[in-house]
Scaffold this motif. Structure first.
Motif, mmCIF file in Angstrom:
data_model
loop_
_atom_site.group_PDB
_atom_site.id
_atom_site.type_symbol
_atom_site.label_atom_id
_atom_site.label_comp_id
_atom_site.label_asym_id
_atom_site.label_seq_id
_atom_site.Cartn_x
_atom_site.Cartn_y
_atom_site.Cartn_z
ATOM 1 N N PHE A 184 5.975 27.838 7.825
ATOM 2 C CA PHE A 184 5.006 26.899 8.087
ATOM 3 C C PHE A 184 4.271 26.750 6.779
ATOM 4 N N LEU A 185 3.779 25.659 6.093
ATOM 5 C CA LEU A 185 2.958 25.182 5.109
ATOM 6 C C LEU A 185 3.366 26.240 3.909
ATOM 7 N N GLY A 186 4.626 26.840 3.935
ATOM 8 C CA GLY A 186 5.069 27.540 2.778
ATOM 9 C C GLY A 186 6.083 27.033 1.976
ATOM 10 N N GLU A 187 6.875 27.641 1.409
ATOM 11 C CA GLU A 187 7.931 27.466 0.580
ATOM 12 C C GLU A 187 9.284 27.678 1.240
ATOM 13 N N PRO A 188 10.186 26.632 1.165
ATOM 14 C CA PRO A 188 11.706 27.051 1.689
ATOM 15 C C PRO A 188 12.146 28.302 1.158
ATOM 16 N N VAL A 189 13.156 28.847 1.941
ATOM 17 C CA VAL A 189 13.928 30.095 1.738
ATOM 18 C C VAL A 189 15.472 29.646 1.956
ATOM 19 N N VAL A 190 16.141 29.782 0.961
ATOM 20 C CA VAL A 190 17.625 29.451 1.179
ATOM 21 C C VAL A 190 18.560 30.811 1.196
ATOM 22 N N VAL A 191 19.319 30.922 2.101
ATOM 23 C CA VAL A 191 19.856 32.069 2.436
ATOM 24 C C VAL A 191 21.622 32.005 2.459
ATOM 25 N N PRO A 192 22.233 31.970 1.316
ATOM 26 C CA PRO A 192 23.791 31.570 1.330
ATOM 27 C C PRO A 192 24.427 32.498 2.492
ATOM 28 N N PRO A 193 25.424 31.908 2.915
ATOM 29 C CA PRO A 193 26.243 32.404 4.058
ATOM 30 C C PRO A 193 27.188 33.547 3.847
ATOM 31 N N LEU A 194 26.914 34.523 3.074
ATOM 32 C CA LEU A 194 27.715 35.407 2.563
ATOM 33 C C LEU A 194 28.495 36.214 3.389
ATOM 34 N N MET A 195 29.499 36.895 3.230
ATOM 35 C CA MET A 195 30.416 37.826 4.213
ATOM 36 C C MET A 195 29.601 38.986 4.623
ATOM 37 N N ASP A 196 29.676 39.038 5.998
ATOM 38 C CA ASP A 196 29.011 40.473 6.498
ATOM 39 C C ASP A 196 27.442 40.276 6.170
ATOM 40 N N ARG A 197 26.901 39.430 6.209
ATOM 41 C CA ARG A 197 25.157 39.132 5.908
ATOM 42 C C ARG A 197 24.588 38.674 7.302
ATOM 43 N N PHE A 198 23.578 39.520 7.856
ATOM 44 C CA PHE A 198 22.990 39.285 8.851
ATOM 45 C C PHE A 198 21.568 38.782 8.626
ATOM 46 N N ILE A 199 21.118 37.940 9.476
ATOM 47 C CA ILE A 199 19.690 37.558 9.482
ATOM 48 C C ILE A 199 18.912 37.527 10.807
ATOM 49 N N LEU A 200 17.886 38.295 10.774
ATOM 50 C CA LEU A 200 17.160 38.342 11.938
ATOM 51 C C LEU A 200 16.009 37.523 11.601
ATOM 52 N N PHE A 201 15.617 36.518 12.910
ATOM 53 C CA PHE A 201 14.404 35.744 12.600
ATOM 54 C C PHE A 201 13.897 35.625 14.212
ATOM 55 N N GLN A 202 12.708 35.023 14.021
ATOM 56 C CA GLN A 202 11.740 34.690 15.233
ATOM 57 C C GLN A 202 12.255 33.512 15.783
ATOM 58 N N SER A 203 12.832 33.654 16.961
ATOM 59 C CA SER A 203 13.448 32.231 17.555
ATOM 60 C C SER A 203 12.304 31.139 17.922
ATOM 61 N N ASP A 204 11.101 31.678 18.100
ATOM 62 C CA ASP A 204 10.196 30.518 18.475
ATOM 63 C C ASP A 204 9.244 30.200 17.514
ATOM 64 N N TRP A 205 9.438 30.739 16.222
ATOM 65 C CA TRP A 205 8.384 30.241 15.128
ATOM 66 C C TRP A 205 9.208 30.263 13.750
ATOM 67 N N ALA A 206 10.611 30.381 13.420
ATOM 68 C CA ALA A 206 10.989 30.156 12.524
ATOM 69 C C ALA A 206 11.879 28.816 12.444
ATOM 70 N N LEU A 207 11.386 27.926 11.596
ATOM 71 C CA LEU A 207 11.913 26.492 11.492
ATOM 72 C C LEU A 207 12.991 26.567 10.436
ATOM 73 N N HIS A 208 14.074 26.061 10.702
ATOM 74 C CA HIS A 208 15.248 26.200 9.875
ATOM 75 C C HIS A 208 16.242 25.132 10.343
ATOM 76 N N ARG A 209 17.193 25.002 9.136
ATOM 77 C CA ARG A 209 18.471 24.032 9.396
ATOM 78 C C ARG A 209 19.574 24.791 8.687
ATOM 79 N N VAL A 210 20.730 24.105 8.842
ATOM 80 C CA VAL A 210 21.844 24.576 7.957
ATOM 81 C C VAL A 210 22.251 23.338 7.058
ATOM 82 N N ARG A 211 22.441 23.602 5.772
ATOM 83 C CA ARG A 211 22.407 22.540 4.977
ATOM 84 C C ARG A 211 24.109 22.318 5.020
ATOM 85 N N PRO A 212 24.577 21.085 4.605
ATOM 86 C CA PRO A 212 25.899 20.492 4.797
ATOM 87 C C PRO A 212 27.023 21.530 4.064
ATOM 88 N N SER A 213 27.862 21.920 4.878
ATOM 89 C CA SER A 213 29.228 22.721 4.422
ATOM 90 C C SER A 213 30.230 21.891 3.961
#
Length: 304
Positions: A184-213
């Protein structure tokens, strides 16, 4: 016996996964930044086995189109995201066609949840059959994506932590399908969907999207219920609207940001909806819902 040995082996493997996922450093980042990225958690062979099970479900026609349902003045409406297909492990037919995912549901998740609760007890994460959901997903490419959203948009949703695992061997720049997080009010962070990569995030305050694949993209998501959506996390007060740095920091780390998020980021919300639903009959429905949310925010003079 062999069955007992198999269960014990599975538990040890998931305990090792929990060791790699849930460290003090990772939990600190989860609390301070709202997300943490961890690579090489399962190991390549096990990760391939999970992906193979998703492909098997696809061949059995057990992956169904992703749909979003919401209530309007005219009643409930269901919209379908193009090129996104999913299966829920609460579906017995799906569960019965898996081995590794079934073990994850019955054994692995609760080992991970218990470990997180020991490090961050305030999350009050719940396990068992009702405290978690595991969803398997295949994006067939052709621009399949998700618009900006929170995994927990408010009551009665109880999701607290999202645990996402990507299973895309050979992913390359230009393939698309990246996860994009927006503090919120910060800079976007882009995470490539690499093999065996995990992301943990806060379900109720992590705004996110998936870019077109542009290429096929596989993943699975574990949603873990916990302590969320208290009155202090859903009812914005006048004191929260000050531009004082303390208030901005509070919104950065709080589900309260959901109240004003669409107004703050209304242009990128709309753009991501167009990307996701362009060329479908559902686009205008989703845009109308977005504009209605904006109208409600704008009608509250204290928020504008």
């Amino acid at each position: 016996n062999a069955e007992y040995m198999g269960v014990e082996c599975s538990r040890k493997m998931f305990a090792a996964v929990a060791d790699r996922l849930v460290t003090d450093e990772h939990c600190q980042k989860l609390q301070s930044d709202g997300f943490v990225v961890i690579d090489n958690v399962l190991g390549i062979n096990w990760a391939r086995s999970f992906r193979d099970e998703i492909k098997t479900l696809q061949s059995l026609n057990l992956l169904k189109p992703n749909q979003v349902q919401f209530t309007t003045d005219r009643g409930p409406i269901i919209c379908t995201k193009p090129n996104i297909f999913e299966a829920d492990l609460h579906n017995d037919e799906v569960m019965n066609q898996t081995h590794h995912f079934a073990n994850l549901f019955w054994e692995g998740c609760d080992i991970i949840i218990d470990r997180i609760n020991k490090v961050i007890p305030d999350l009050q994460l719940r396990g068992g059959t009702t405290g978690k959901t595991i969803k398997l997903q295949l994006n067939t490419g052709n621009g399949g994506c998700f618009p900006w959203h929170y995994d927990n948009p408010g009551r009665p949703n109880q999701r607290k932590i999202t645990c996402l695992c990507y299973l895309n061997e050979g992913w390359a720049e230009g393939d698309g399908g990246e996860l994009e997080l927006l503090p919120f009010l910060g800079e976007p962070v882009v995470v490539p969907p690499l093999m065996d990569r995990f992301i943990l995030f806060q379900s109720d305050w992590a705004l996110h999207r998936v870019r077109p694949s542009l290429k096929e993209r596989a993943c699975f998501t574990i949603w873990i219920d916990g302590a969320t959506n208290s009155d202090d996390e859903i009812f914005l007060k006048a004191k929260h609207l000050s531009t004082h740095p303390d208030n901005i920091a509070l919104l950065y780390h709080s589900p309260l940001q959901r109240v004003v998020s669409r107004a703050v980021y209304h242009e990128i919300y709309e753009k991501s909806l167009r990307e996701c639903f362009e060329g479908t009959n559902d686009l205008q429905i989703m845009l109308a819902s977005h504009y209605q949310h904006l109208k409600q925010i704008q009608a509250n003079a204290a928020l504008m």
